[in-house]
Design a protein around this motif. Structure first.
Motif, mmCIF file in Angstrom:
data_model
loop_
_atom_site.group_PDB
_atom_site.id
_atom_site.type_symbol
_atom_site.label_atom_id
_atom_site.label_comp_id
_atom_site.label_asym_id
_atom_site.label_seq_id
_atom_site.Cartn_x
_atom_site.Cartn_y
_atom_site.Cartn_z
ATOM 1 N N LEU A 90 0.780 -1.192 0.074
ATOM 2 C CA LEU A 90 0.124 -0.045 0.052
ATOM 3 C C LEU A 90 1.040 1.362 0.005
ATOM 4 O O LEU A 90 0.458 2.230 -0.859
ATOM 5 C CB LEU A 90 -1.094 0.059 1.324
ATOM 6 N N ASP A 91 1.856 1.281 0.551
ATOM 7 C CA ASP A 91 2.857 2.368 0.775
ATOM 8 C C ASP A 91 3.483 2.589 -0.719
ATOM 9 O O ASP A 91 3.533 3.795 -0.879
ATOM 10 C CB ASP A 91 3.919 2.159 1.775
ATOM 11 N N LYS A 151 0.862 3.920 -2.906
ATOM 12 C CA LYS A 151 0.585 5.856 -2.786
ATOM 13 C C LYS A 151 1.634 6.553 -3.476
ATOM 14 O O LYS A 151 1.233 7.557 -3.817
ATOM 15 C CB LYS A 151 0.511 5.960 -1.114
ATOM 16 N N CYS A 152 2.820 5.956 -3.583
ATOM 17 C CA CYS A 152 3.816 6.733 -4.291
ATOM 18 C C CYS A 152 3.629 6.588 -5.732
ATOM 19 O O CYS A 152 4.091 7.742 -6.478
ATOM 20 C CB CYS A 152 5.025 6.216 -3.956
ATOM 21 N N PRO A 170 -2.904 7.829 -6.708
ATOM 22 C CA PRO A 170 -3.876 7.984 -5.750
ATOM 23 C C PRO A 170 -4.520 6.592 -5.510
ATOM 24 O O PRO A 170 -4.580 5.449 -6.598
ATOM 25 C CB PRO A 170 -5.127 8.766 -6.466
ATOM 26 N N ILE A 171 -5.032 6.049 -4.127
ATOM 27 C CA ILE A 171 -5.633 4.950 -4.090
ATOM 28 C C ILE A 171 -7.146 5.094 -3.759
ATOM 29 O O ILE A 171 -7.508 5.887 -2.791
ATOM 30 C CB ILE A 171 -4.983 4.260 -3.008
ATOM 31 N N THR A 225 -9.376 -0.305 -3.556
ATOM 32 C CA THR A 225 -7.936 -1.001 -3.539
ATOM 33 C C THR A 225 -7.622 -1.468 -1.906
ATOM 34 O O THR A 225 -7.139 -2.389 -1.707
ATOM 35 C CB THR A 225 -6.898 0.083 -3.813
ATOM 36 N N TYR A 226 -8.200 -0.457 -1.032
ATOM 37 C CA TYR A 226 -7.875 -0.736 0.413
ATOM 38 C C TYR A 226 -8.558 -2.162 0.960
ATOM 39 O O TYR A 226 -8.297 -2.961 1.516
ATOM 40 C CB TYR A 226 -8.194 0.164 1.375
#
Length: 383
Positions: free
Chosen positions: A42-43, A46-47, A50-51, A55-56
């Protein structure tokens, strides 16, 4: 080993403008000893961009596919810092497409086996600094842009050499010298008060230099310095949170301060003092130049925890099993619990330490998959 400058070198590469312009996507993740693959993916996502909420909610395997799809056909550069476990790359490998387009993954680790398992390219082992490099680094830390006075050079070279080429030790030593009187007598006393020359273990030598730096701290700064160890390994510490915690704990005194500063101003000054001594590192600054986030080196954190246990200041628990093994008599006034969820934590505390929970003043909670830091200030029975 720690303190050689692996993260520092990786960060210089990562922040280089030419690197940023060369790659379509750049990402940096801190792995550490305790990690969750999902949180790392996930980190990186994010780079990349946008998420969405969807996705989460994806499963771990779908998350890997999501990252792979977003990187597909793009030239990317990913730094995975402070990897400890050889199987880490096996868990992450599927996330990264190999399109033979010049994408790069940089892994830093203290473990040779990690590097061997990550790929066929031979790892680069950072060497210790030689005598001249050690002296140059010490001078830079102590004198900034100025030149070392000739009457201090011989003593300074002896001090630099005693660090045996370990950059972290040199930087911490420089923090001591920068705050002391720059006289031959003062520097001679430092040489006479330490036995680094006789120590062969590099981590032990670094620990001794940290102990020396700690002993030279003003008393008001010692407790603030040790307190930073309650945060998890490689955690980006919000300066505002740290300062507020210092104030809430009563570590900041303005009674005898002639500068008419309030508690927050004094706490910010304390933070800058610890930064000047190279005990705390600045991770990012605000637009006005103030510290936004900070961090401490793993070896510095280990020292803080060790000293805090000795002084019964606080203790750190990294999992529920570790907490269960604690005896009631060992419960400190401050307890930092990292790596488990809130509900198991509370259940364990109530079941195993119900007679002693009133001893706790501060309870810090940090699940592995959270990026925030939660603290609960408990009522002091003496208040």
């Amino acid at each position: 080993m720690g303190g050689l400058g692996k993260t520092t070198l990786a960060r210089k590469v990562y922040n280089n403008t030419r690197i940023k312009n060369h790659f379509a996507h750049c990402a940096w993740v801190n792995v550490s000893q305790e990690y969750k693959t999902r949180a790392l993916i996930l980190d990186i996502l994010k780079c990349v961009g946008p998420i969405s909420e969807e996705t989460y909610n994806m499963s771990d395997e779908k998350l890997k596919g999501e990252l792979r799809d977003k990187l597909k056909g793009k030239r990317y550069f990913v730094v995975m810092d402070d990897v400890w476990k050889p199987q880490f790359w096996d868990e992450m490998r599927a996330c990264f497409p190999n399109d033979s387009n010049g994408s790069r993954i940089l892994i830093t680790s203290r473990e040779k086996e990690v590097a061997s398992n990550a790929g066929s390219n031979p790892p680069y082992f950072l060497p210790f600094l030689d005598k001249e490099e050690s002296w140059e680094l010490l001078c830079k830390k102590v004198f900034q842009e100025e030149k070392c006075p000739s009457n201090l050079e011989s003593l300074g070279r002896q001090l630099a050499e005693s660090c045996k080429g370990l950059p972290l030790s040199i930087v911490v030593l420089g923090g001591i010298l920068a705050k002391k009187d720059k006289t031959p007598q003062t520097w001679s006393n430092l040489i006479g008060n330490v036995n680094w020359f006789l120590i062969d273990d590099d981590n032990k030598r670094c620990s001794d230099i940290l102990a020396l730096s700690y002993s030279y701290l003003p008393r008001k700064l010692r407790v603030c310095f040790l307190y930073v160890g309650v945060f998890p390994e490689d955690f980006l510490i919000p300066a505002r949170t740290l300062i507020q915690m210092w104030v809430a704990e009563g570590f900041i005194s303005v009674q005898n301060d002639s500068r008419k500063m309030d508690e927050i101003d004094v706490a910010e000054y304390y933070l800058e003092q610890l930064i000047d001594r190279s005990l705390i590192q600045v991770a990012s600054r605000k637009s006005d130049g103030g510290v936004k986030t900070c961090r401490i080196h793993d070896l510095v954190r280990d020292f803080c925890i060790k000293m805090s246990i000795q002084e019964k200041f606080y203790e750190v628990r990294v999992n529920s099993a570790d907490l269960r093994r604690s005896s009631n008599s060992s419960i400190p006034r401050r307890l930092s619990i990292q790596g488990v969820g809130f509900v198991p934590i509370i259940i364990i505390i109530i079941k195993t330490h119900q007679d002693y929970i009133c001893r706790l003043r501060i309870l810090g909670l940090k699940p592995l998959d959270w990026k925030s830091w939660e603290t609960c200030q408990l009522t002091d029975p003496k208040d």
